[in-house]
Design a protein around this motif. Structure first.
Motif, PDB file in Angstrom:
ATOM      1  N   LEU A 140       0.834  -1.205   0.000  1.00 21.94           N
ATOM      2  CA  LEU A 140       0.000   0.000   0.000  1.00 21.94           C
ATOM      3  C   LEU A 140       0.870   1.257   0.000  1.00 21.94           C
ATOM      4  N   PRO A 141       0.409   2.342  -0.589  1.00 15.64           N
ATOM      5  CA  PRO A 141       1.176   3.589  -0.538  1.00 15.64           C
ATOM      6  C   PRO A 141       1.427   4.021   0.906  1.00 15.64           C
ATOM      7  N   ALA A 142       2.598   4.590   1.161  1.00 22.62           N
ATOM      8  CA  ALA A 142       2.940   5.045   2.507  1.00 22.62           C
ATOM      9  C   ALA A 142       1.944   6.087   3.013  1.00 22.62           C
ATOM     10  N   ALA A 143       1.307   6.803   2.075  1.00 17.53           N
ATOM     11  CA  ALA A 143       0.349   7.842   2.459  1.00 17.53           C
ATOM     12  C   ALA A 143      -0.820   7.269   3.250  1.00 17.53           C
ATOM     13  N   VAL A 144      -1.166   6.000   3.021  1.00 18.24           N
ATOM     14  CA  VAL A 144      -2.277   5.383   3.755  1.00 18.24           C
ATOM     15  C   VAL A 144      -1.926   5.250   5.230  1.00 18.24           C
ATOM     16  N   ARG A 145      -0.695   4.784   5.520  1.00 17.78           N
ATOM     17  CA  ARG A 145      -0.275   4.643   6.918  1.00 17.78           C
ATOM     18  C   ARG A 145      -0.186   6.009   7.605  1.00 17.78           C
ATOM     19  N   VAL A 146       0.354   6.995   6.880  1.00 19.57           N
ATOM     20  CA  VAL A 146       0.477   8.348   7.438  1.00 19.57           C
ATOM     21  C   VAL A 146      -0.909   8.899   7.769  1.00 19.57           C
ATOM     22  N   PHE A 147      -1.854   8.731   6.845  1.00 18.43           N
ATOM     23  CA  PHE A 147      -3.216   9.208   7.058  1.00 18.43           C
ATOM     24  C   PHE A 147      -3.854   8.502   8.255  1.00 18.43           C
ATOM     25  N   LEU A 148      -3.693   7.174   8.330  1.00 21.02           N
ATOM     26  CA  LEU A 148      -4.289   6.408   9.423  1.00 21.02           C
ATOM     27  C   LEU A 148      -3.679   6.811  10.766  1.00 21.02           C
ATOM     28  N   LEU A 149      -2.359   6.989  10.804  1.00 21.88           N
ATOM     29  CA  LEU A 149      -1.699   7.376  12.051  1.00 21.88           C
ATOM     30  C   LEU A 149      -2.205   8.730  12.526  1.00 21.88           C
ATOM     31  N   ALA A 150      -2.275   9.690  11.606  1.00 24.51           N
ATOM     32  CA  ALA A 150      -2.768  11.024  11.979  1.00 24.51           C
ATOM     33  C   ALA A 150      -4.213  10.948  12.443  1.00 24.51           C
ATOM     34  N   PHE A 313     -10.361   6.458  -3.354  1.00 30.18           N
ATOM     35  CA  PHE A 313     -11.584   6.200  -2.604  1.00 30.18           C
ATOM     36  C   PHE A 313     -11.494   4.853  -1.877  1.00 30.18           C
ATOM     37  N   GLY A 314     -10.920   3.857  -2.543  1.00 33.33           N
ATOM     38  CA  GLY A 314     -10.763   2.543  -1.913  1.00 33.33           C
ATOM     39  C   GLY A 314      -9.852   2.594  -0.702  1.00 33.33           C
ATOM     40  N   ASP A 315      -8.809   3.418  -0.762  1.00 36.55           N
ATOM     41  CA  ASP A 315      -7.918   3.568   0.387  1.00 36.55           C
ATOM     42  C   ASP A 315      -8.634   4.244   1.551  1.00 36.55           C
ATOM     43  N   LEU A 316      -9.527   5.180   1.258  1.00 30.34           N
ATOM     44  CA  LEU A 316     -10.318   5.812   2.314  1.00 30.34           C
ATOM     45  C   LEU A 316     -11.236   4.787   2.984  1.00 30.34           C
ATOM     46  N   ILE A 317     -11.809   3.891   2.180  1.00 26.69           N
ATOM     47  CA  ILE A 317     -12.659   2.846   2.759  1.00 26.69           C
ATOM     48  C   ILE A 317     -11.832   1.942   3.673  1.00 26.69           C
ATOM     49  N   ALA A 318     -10.621   1.584   3.231  1.00 25.79           N
ATOM     50  CA  ALA A 318      -9.744   0.756   4.061  1.00 25.79           C
ATOM     51  C   ALA A 318      -9.403   1.465   5.365  1.00 25.79           C
ATOM     52  N   ARG A 370      -6.822  -3.606  -1.519  1.00 25.40           N
ATOM     53  CA  ARG A 370      -6.097  -2.406  -1.942  1.00 25.40           C
ATOM     54  C   ARG A 370      -4.608  -2.696  -2.113  1.00 25.40           C
ATOM     55  N   ALA A 371      -4.062  -3.526  -1.226  1.00 31.03           N
ATOM     56  CA  ALA A 371      -2.638  -3.854  -1.319  1.00 31.03           C
ATOM     57  C   ALA A 371      -2.343  -4.674  -2.567  1.00 31.03           C
ATOM     58  N   ARG A 372      -3.213  -5.623  -2.878  1.00 33.83           N
ATOM     59  CA  ARG A 372      -3.032  -6.420  -4.095  1.00 33.83           C
ATOM     60  C   ARG A 372      -3.112  -5.530  -5.332  1.00 33.83           C
ATOM     61  N   ALA A 373      -4.061  -4.602  -5.325  1.00 33.24           N
ATOM     62  CA  ALA A 373      -4.192  -3.688  -6.455  1.00 33.24           C
ATOM     63  C   ALA A 373      -2.946  -2.809  -6.586  1.00 33.24           C
ATOM     64  N   ALA A 374      -2.399  -2.375  -5.454  1.00 35.42           N
ATOM     65  CA  ALA A 374      -1.206  -1.534  -5.487  1.00 35.42           C
ATOM     66  C   ALA A 374       0.002  -2.296  -6.016  1.00 35.42           C
ATOM     67  N   ARG A 375       0.027  -3.608  -5.773  1.00 36.20           N
ATOM     68  CA  ARG A 375       1.147  -4.434  -6.264  1.00 36.20           C
ATOM     69  C   ARG A 375       0.892  -4.963  -7.668  1.00 36.20           C
ATOM     70  N   GLY A 376      -0.278  -4.607  -8.244  1.00 32.18           N
ATOM     71  CA  GLY A 376      -0.582  -5.031  -9.609  1.00 32.18           C
ATOM     72  C   GLY A 376      -1.062  -6.452  -9.712  1.00 32.18           C
ATOM     73  N   ILE A 377      -1.596  -7.017  -8.598  1.00 29.73           N
ATOM     74  CA  ILE A 377      -2.098  -8.386  -8.611  1.00 29.73           C
ATOM     75  C   ILE A 377      -3.606  -8.351  -8.783  1.00 29.73           C
ATOM     76  N   PRO A 378      -4.150  -8.993  -9.793  1.00 23.29           N
ATOM     77  CA  PRO A 378      -5.613  -9.016  -9.957  1.00 23.29           C
ATOM     78  C   PRO A 378      -6.282  -9.618  -8.720  1.00 23.29           C
ATOM     79  N   ILE A 379      -7.399  -9.061  -8.325  1.00 27.05           N
ATOM     80  CA  ILE A 379      -8.083  -9.477  -7.114  1.00 27.05           C
ATOM     81  C   ILE A 379      -8.441 -10.956  -7.147  1.00 27.05           C
ATOM     82  N   GLU A 380      -8.852 -11.441  -8.332  1.00 31.57           N
ATOM     83  CA  GLU A 380      -9.321 -12.811  -8.425  1.00 31.57           C
ATOM     84  C   GLU A 380      -8.190 -13.817  -8.497  1.00 31.57           C
ATOM     85  N   GLU A 381      -6.940 -13.309  -8.654  1.00 32.02           N
ATOM     86  CA  GLU A 381      -5.796 -14.211  -8.828  1.00 32.02           C
ATOM     87  C   GLU A 381      -5.366 -14.797  -7.500  1.00 32.02           C
ATOM     88  N   THR A 382      -5.066 -16.063  -7.477  1.00 32.66           N
ATOM     89  CA  THR A 382      -4.575 -16.727  -6.264  1.00 32.66           C
ATOM     90  C   THR A 382      -3.108 -16.410  -6.109  1.00 32.66           C
TER      91      THR A 382
END
Length: 383
Positions: A140-150, A313-318, A370-382
């Motif tokens: 996940l982008p580092a901005a998500v952790r920064v936002f959550l911490l704040a 928007f998905g990161d905000l939901i997370a 969100r993390a899988r999407a950030a790493r370019g892994i399709p959601i349905e992929e095992t």
């Protein structure tokens, strides 16, 4: 010790302690364990005559709030909250994450005996939320952790204000003044150069004196930890925080979770449970997501900081799902809001545990996606 400083292990330990407390309370040993938590230790007839549960809640938890306040001051002076512009977006999101759960709780509880529990679902457990993010959020982008911490730190400020203002009982202004003088002396002494450990020993004694004075003042004793953490000189405060953080994670928080979760599950149908349970259960996962996402989305469009990327928007939901993990502060608020009604308190505690668990599961799913999407892994992929 490095394991206890990690984001993941303390969250697992905290959850295990809460589960252990709930299982123990509903086992054949439950009545004995609950009676033991009510056993008084200390000096009879004084403010130091507390039950074992209150020694944990009022005493050990003050150490946790000291650690929180040291981190809070760092973020306010040197971190992501050091300027109004930087703090504005997470502050608005945090406000949404406080107001929406209150509204949802009161929709269910207004006009009932459960109404005083409205502060309970406003809290976010920093350690737990960051632990879940660390487990499921690789990539996940580092901005998500920064936002959550704040967001979580600002939530803690709200929780601290609620504890200090709403749950003060029989206010003793004289003892409050003694505590204020002690805090000022602590601030000055912490800026003196240590000589043969004398300054350190004096600081410990002074901190204990401030805690006793706050306890006697009618303000909840954990506020002593908050005040001392905010005024201590930054360098020694950082060293103390580093030294005691493993003990807070390994002893203080698990003990609190264990004692707070010593609740016998009522043998009633779900329809017979009070709004104290249902309000918290719904307000933590639903209210937090709705409030954080709506307020965060709006704030990012009105007050975005140049050079700081907007969260998707998905990161905000997370982040909203992670914000619904109330746990430590919510458990404390449940005990304070219904201190005079054991039945409602137990139902509110069960609501905190259930609501935090639902939020944890929602967070695990949304953060993983969100993390899988950030790493370019399709959601349905095992994997």
């Amino acid at each position: 010790m490095s394991l206890l400083r990690s984001a993941r292990f303390p969250a697992v330990l905290l959850l295990a302690a809460a589960v252990a407390g709930l299982v123990l309370a509903n086992s054949p040993l439950g009545p004995a364990a609950i009676d033991l938590s009510h056993l008084h230790l200390g000096v009879p007839g004084t403010v130091l005559d507390l039950s074992l549960a209150h020694w944990v809640q009022d005493g050990l938890l003050a150490v946790f709030f000291f650690v929180v306040s040291v981190e809070l001051r760092h973020e306010l002076t040197r971190g992501e909250l050091r300027s109004i512009r930087r703090a504005l977006v997470p502050a608005v999101a945090a406000a949404g994450g406080v107001v929406a759960p209150i509204v949802l709780y009161l929709v269910l509880a207004a006009g009932t005996a459960a109404a005083p529990g409205w502060p309970i679902p406003t809290a976010t457990d920093i350690a737990f939320a960051l632990g879940v993010l660390a487990v499921f959020g690789r990539g996940l982008p580092a901005a998500v952790r920064v936002f959550l911490l704040a967001l979580a730190i600002l939530d803690d400020i709200v929780g601290i204000v609620f504890i200090a203002v709403l749950f003060a009982t029989g206010l003793n202004l004289g003892m409050l003044a003694v505590a204020a003088v002690g805090v000022a002396a602590f601030a000055v002494l912490s800026r003196m150069r240590a000589r043969n450990g004398l300054v350190g020993a004096a600081l410990v004694l002074l901190a204990l004196g401030v805690w006793v004075a706050v306890l006697a003042s009618g303000v909840h004793a954990t506020i002593a930890g908050v005040a001392l953490g905010l005024v201590m000189a930054p360098a020694p405060a950082g060293r103390v925080r580093h030294a005691i953080e493993p003990w807070v994670n390994a002893v203080v928080l698990p003990l609190f979770a264990l004692t707070a979760a010593l609740v016998a599950i009522p043998e009633v149908s779900p329809a017979q449970l009070s709004p104290a349970f249902w309000g918290v259960l719904l307000a933590l996962p639903v209210g937090k997501i709705v409030g954080i996402v709506a307020a965060g989305w709006l704030a990012q469009r009105l007050w975005a900081v140049p050079g700081h990327p907007r969260l998707a928007f998905g990161d905000l939901i997370a982040a909203g799902a992670l914000g619904g993990i109330g746990f430590t502060v919510s458990l404390l608020l449940a005990n304070l809001a219904f201190a005079g009604d054991a039945g409602l308190r137990d139902e509110a505690v069960l609501g905190v545990l259930a609501g935090s668990l639902v939020s944890l599961m929602l967070a695990a799913v949304t953060v993983s996606m969100r993390a899988r999407a950030a790493r370019g892994i399709p959601i349905e992929e095992t994997p």
